[in-house]
Scaffold this active site. Sequence first.
Site, PDB file in Angstrom:
ATOM      1  N   GLU A   1       0.827  -1.217   0.000  1.00 19.45           N
ATOM      2  CA  GLU A   1       0.000   0.000   0.000  1.00 19.45           C
ATOM      3  C   GLU A   1       0.857   1.262   0.000  1.00 19.45           C
ATOM      4  O   GLU A   1       1.641   1.509   0.906  1.00 19.45           O
ATOM      5  CB  GLU A   1      -0.898   0.002   1.252  1.00 19.45           C
ATOM      6  CG  GLU A   1      -1.799   1.226   1.343  1.00 19.45           C
ATOM      7  CD  GLU A   1      -2.707   1.198   2.568  1.00 19.45           C
ATOM      8  OE1 GLU A   1      -2.483   0.359   3.470  1.00 19.45           O
ATOM      9  OE2 GLU A   1      -3.631   2.039   2.638  1.00 19.45           O
TER      10      GLU A   1
ATOM     11  N   ASP B   1      -5.301   3.172  -1.730  1.00 23.58           N
ATOM     12  CA  ASP B   1      -6.142   3.762  -0.680  1.00 23.58           C
ATOM     13  C   ASP B   1      -6.616   5.119  -1.187  1.00 23.58           C
ATOM     14  O   ASP B   1      -5.802   5.964  -1.593  1.00 23.58           O
ATOM     15  CB  ASP B   1      -5.313   3.903   0.606  1.00 23.58           C
ATOM     16  CG  ASP B   1      -6.118   4.436   1.786  1.00 23.58           C
ATOM     17  OD1 ASP B   1      -6.800   5.473   1.621  1.00 23.58           O
ATOM     18  OD2 ASP B   1      -6.059   3.831   2.875  1.00 23.58           O
TER      19      ASP B   1
ATOM     20  N   ASP C   1     -11.385   1.344   4.627  1.00 21.97           N
ATOM     21  CA  ASP C   1     -10.349   1.789   5.572  1.00 21.97           C
ATOM     22  C   ASP C   1     -10.663   3.198   6.045  1.00 21.97           C
ATOM     23  O   ASP C   1     -10.391   4.175   5.339  1.00 21.97           O
ATOM     24  CB  ASP C   1      -8.969   1.744   4.899  1.00 21.97           C
ATOM     25  CG  ASP C   1      -7.855   2.165   5.868  1.00 21.97           C
ATOM     26  OD1 ASP C   1      -8.123   2.215   7.087  1.00 21.97           O
ATOM     27  OD2 ASP C   1      -6.734   2.442   5.401  1.00 21.97           O
TER      28      ASP C   1
END
Length: 422
Positions: free
Chosen positions: A228, A261, A328
């Site tokens: 990530e 993300d 998230d």
Amino acid sequence: MSEQSQITKAYELAREHFSRDGIDTEAVLGKLDTIPVSMHCWQGDDVKGFENPDGELTGGIQVSGNYPGRARTPDQLRADLDKAMSLIPGAKRLNLHALYLEADRKVERDAIEPKHFQRWVDWAKERGLGLDFNPSCFSHPKSADNRTLSHPDAGIRQFWIDHCKASRKVSEHFGRSLGTASVMNIWIPDGSKDYPFDRYGPREILKAALDEVIAEKISKEFHYDAVESKLFGIGAEAYTVGSNEFYLGYAATRGTMLCLDAGHFHPTEVVSDKLSAVFQYVDRVLLHVSRPMRWDSDHVVLFDDELQAIANELVRGGTLDRTAIGLDYFDASINRIAAWVIGMRNMRKALLKAMLEPAAKLKAAETSGDYALRMALFEEHKTSPWAAVWDHYCQSRNVPVGAAWFDVVKAYERDVLAKRES
Ligand SMILES: C[C@H](O)[C@H](O)[C@@H](O)C(=O)CO
Ligand SMILES: [Mn+2]
């Protein structure tokens, strides 16, 4: 007419509406059922976990708010997850961090084992859920100087390498036990507050460390590695070792998944536009669906334009099968179960709306250069009766329709959450 029959009647009209564009809503709902969304355990307790719940959250991420009722034990967290999941239609998974281990004495991060997560596995098995996993490379004395896998000190670096290796064993155990591969995402907070002299060295170290982490082959039947990227964190404003370019190259050359993300880019960049680009080079993507508010603020996911654009991209590009969708965010300022339910229902709503687009007509309009028609179709779809299909979806999957789920959350707050220590 009862509310139930009204919902059914509205659905029948909607079904007819979409069938005029050749869309079979029943087939769409059947497909929607099979797309799992991974719910992140850390919304339930403000990313505290059970290793050292009184410790400070570090790594450049922040939870703000002090809403009462936070889960303080694994059993409380599981009860809260059960309550939230009972209000969300469709296939679900649970995304766990290493911090959420259960042990009767202190276990160092480089010594975690599958047995420390067995109660999570048993819980998931009883419910037919898949589990995903994350090494926790933050909130620890050895991550205090904002360096983990890129640490210049070989001993500290090895500690984090060993933590990630041990995490892969846990993840593999999840996959083997539950019959569905676990996606293990590596996020590290490594970076620096001010302009560094050397940007190259730490990235070279990180690349070698990651290579060591993933050296042992694990079957994709049980486990996937994901990495990530991030633009910046609090206290790492000038430089992030694991940047987007770094991990895109890493994932493409090493065959890992790439985690995007939604809060980890410049504020004018959007993940929805990146998907079709990265899918040209990486086989599989992990999404951390989040909502940045001016920065990587991890607000609850709303049913907004970018969420819809992400869902549209996955459906239009035919890349749903190559994507693991996870959420998230962490909001401690509102009821935490409501925060989960809102984000999870929104994700699925956006997928449904994307699947009901008049795709054939849109494609034909674009191919023939009729951009006014394309625009008209986009705009009309916004107010098409897709919401009647959503209501029917909830009703037929035995979860509350409309805001009725909120009454259930409020009753749980009164009967359970309010009785927890404050
Ligand atoms: C707790 C999560 O793993 C963390 O939020 C990470 O995924 C991230 O996005 C850090 O900014
Ligand atoms: Mn993330």
